[in-house]
Design a protein around this motif. Structure first.
Motif, short mmCIF file in Angstrom:
data_model
loop_
_atom_site.label_atom_id
_atom_site.label_comp_id
_atom_site.label_asym_id
_atom_site.label_seq_id
_atom_site.Cartn_x
_atom_site.Cartn_y
_atom_site.Cartn_z
N MET A 324 -15.86 11.01 5.93
CA MET A 324 -14.62 11.73 5.67
C MET A 324 -14.86 12.81 4.63
N TYR A 325 -13.92 13.71 4.50
CA TYR A 325 -13.93 14.61 3.34
C TYR A 325 -13.54 13.77 2.14
N THR A 326 -14.40 13.78 1.13
CA THR A 326 -14.18 12.85 0.02
C THR A 326 -14.63 13.43 -1.31
N LEU A 327 -14.03 12.94 -2.35
CA LEU A 327 -14.42 13.31 -3.72
C LEU A 327 -15.27 12.19 -4.34
N GLY A 328 -15.56 11.16 -3.56
CA GLY A 328 -16.31 10.02 -4.08
C GLY A 328 -15.35 8.94 -4.54
N SER A 329 -15.68 7.66 -4.22
CA SER A 329 -14.74 6.58 -4.52
C SER A 329 -14.58 6.37 -6.03
N GLY A 330 -15.51 6.92 -6.82
CA GLY A 330 -15.39 6.77 -8.27
C GLY A 330 -14.56 7.88 -8.90
N PHE A 331 -14.13 8.85 -8.10
CA PHE A 331 -13.34 9.95 -8.66
C PHE A 331 -11.96 9.45 -9.06
N ILE A 332 -11.58 9.68 -10.31
CA ILE A 332 -10.24 9.27 -10.75
C ILE A 332 -9.46 10.55 -11.03
N PRO A 333 -8.48 10.87 -10.19
CA PRO A 333 -7.72 12.10 -10.41
C PRO A 333 -6.89 12.02 -11.69
N SER A 334 -6.58 13.17 -12.26
CA SER A 334 -5.74 13.17 -13.46
C SER A 334 -4.36 12.64 -13.08
#
Ligand SMILES: *Cc1c(COP(=O)(O)O)cnc(C)c1O
Length: 456
Positions: A324-334
């Motif tokens: 998928m298009y992803t930011l990585g499962s460890g990415f925590i958005p603000s």
């Protein structure tokens, strides 16, 4: 031609009898879910340990174009569907635009969003399989509410892991779920192995969707008679949400209206996928063309700045890998206030369609989104959910472009829900205290670095 009414209603009999599976018409199929241990495609048997069997079948079905909606589900749909398709005459006038604007409103049920469309389907298949109950996670609370309603109706037990910061900030959401009989636990919790591990590694964490998913999956797998259900991202959820697009298209067809542009907000991609599927099907079959736009928050830009790769779906890495298009499962958005749009990845169906150039994506900043929400509330009367307001922002921007060029484009957008439980966010905006956070490339890199190091 008869004047198009402010609201185009369908009759009860016009509620779709089948969902439309857009994967059947895709030349490039979405990539399969992979078993994280073997890196082989998940089999029906493996998926059925986590999901209800019928839902696992739907998840794997890339070829059947139409799937019957069981009568029991249609009967439940009749309590709040068909949902209205609204011609936004008042907004058009206020914007002084030649554009014609329509929106499909999914907020007319107690859960306040489109999520009930899939919740009732998933609860139904669980009940039919003879299960005792289901487990799930909820971030902003809309999905947990929808699932609680569906489970209450069918007499199923419902265990919800709610991201801790939401659990504390949205006590009313929590009480709605409890009123419908759900058992709500703040996540991460000490009731699961993965929760205890996350708490030990990150003491004081206020949680994330990824953590809550891991806990819900663990409980489902370890409890006799339980399965896990998910409110977005999966292809089965997108399938159930096609009632939105099928109804919208039926309503527009009654008046011979063809949209030029279809706009929706995208968190995990289910409402947008559901809204656009029947139109995308025509596009894929070369029958008609539409401009399709996914709108995401600039603070969690999976389509516009993410990578198209296999990634974990949850923080605990217990779920299958999805491409998928992803930011990585460890990415925590603000701390963006559109809680339903904070997931790190995107539906594999939409990811593939986007990668094939069949749709585009835009990211918008939250102050601009709330400005659009306020304008919409004042003119059209509906108090929109922050998530939905992402679509409103781009619809207004496009209508204003038409004002400049004189083009009479027909714009359809998805209004996914209402914002009554988001008044703290509205308060921030009204007090002028809302800010925009756009992650730096450095911040995004941390998320990318945590992606699985497999070459697939
Ligand atoms: C959950 C939610 C969304 C985003 O989820 P999708 O799966 O991307 O549709 C959008 N709007 C509302 C109101 C929601 O509750």
């Amino acid at each position: 031609m008869e004047k198009i009414p402010y609201k185009i209603y369908l009759s009860e009999n016009e509620i779709p009898k089948q969902w439309y599976n857009v994967r059947a018409d895709m030349k490039n199929k979405p990539a399969p879910l992979l078993n994280p241990a073997t890196l082989k495609p998940m089999t029906l048997e493996e998926l059925s340990q986590v999901f209800c069997e019928e839902l696992a079948k739907q998840e794997l079905d890339d070829t059947t174009p139409y799937i019957d909606i069981p009568d029991e589900i249609r009967d439940f749909y009749k309590m709040y569907r068909p949902s209205p398709l609204v011609r936004a005459y008042c907004l058009e006038k206020a914007l002084d635009t030649p554009a014609k604007i329509y929106y499909k409103f999914e907020g007319n049920n107690t859960s306040g969003s489109h999520k009930l469309n899939s919740a009732i389907a998933q609860a139904y298949y669980a009940k039919k399989q003879g299960l005792k109950g289901v487990t799930t996670e909820t971030g902003a609370g809309q999905w947990g509410t929808a699932l609680s309603m569906a489970c209450a109706y069918l007499g199923l037990d419902c265990k919800v892991f709610m991201v801790k910061c939401s659990y504390e900030q949205k006590p009313f959401r929590r009480e709605v779920m409890r009123t419908y009989g759900a058992d709500v636990t703040p996540s991460p919790s000490d009731t699961t192995e993965v929760g205890r591990k996350i708490l030990a590694e990150h003491p004081g964490t206020t949680g994330s969707l990824g953590c809550a998913i891991s806990e819900a999956v663990e409980v489902a797998v370890k409890s006799e008679g339980y399965r896990y259900v998910l409110g977005s991202v999966l292809s089965q959820v997108l399938l159930h949400q096609t009632v939105i697009g099928l109804e919208a298209k039926a309503a527009l067809d009654k008046y011979g209206v063809k949209p030029d542009m279809i706009i929706g907000c995208a968190g995990g991609g289910s409402n947008l996928g559901g809204l656009v599927s029947p139109f995308m099907g025509e596009k894929l079959r070369g029958e008609k063309d539409y401009e399709i736009i996914a709108v995401e928050p600039a603070s969690c830009p999976s389509l516009t700045r993410g990578k198209y790769a296999y990634d974990f779906c949850d923080t605990g890495m217990v779920c299958p890998l999805a491409k998928m298009y992803t930011l990585g499962s460890g990415f925590i958005p603000s701390a963006n206030h559109a809680g339903g749009l904070r997931y790190h990845g995107m539906s594999s169906v939409l990811s593939q369609l986007y990668d094939d150039g069949l749709m585009t994506a835009r990211s918008v900043e939250q102050t601009a989104v709330f400005a659009a929400a306020q304008q919409f509330a004042r003119i059209e009367g509906i108090l929109p959910a922050p998530e939905s307001s992402h679509a409103i922002r781009v619809a207004i921007d496009e209508a204003l472009k038409c004002k400049e060029t004189g083009e009479e484009k027909t714009i359809l957008f998805g209004l996914t829900g209402t914002g009554y439980f988001d008044m703290v966010a509205y308060q921030r905006f009204n007090d002028g205290q809302m800010s925009d956070h756009i992650p730096t490339d450095e911040e995004l890199k941390a998320g990318f670095d945590g992606m699985p190091k497999v070459d697939l």
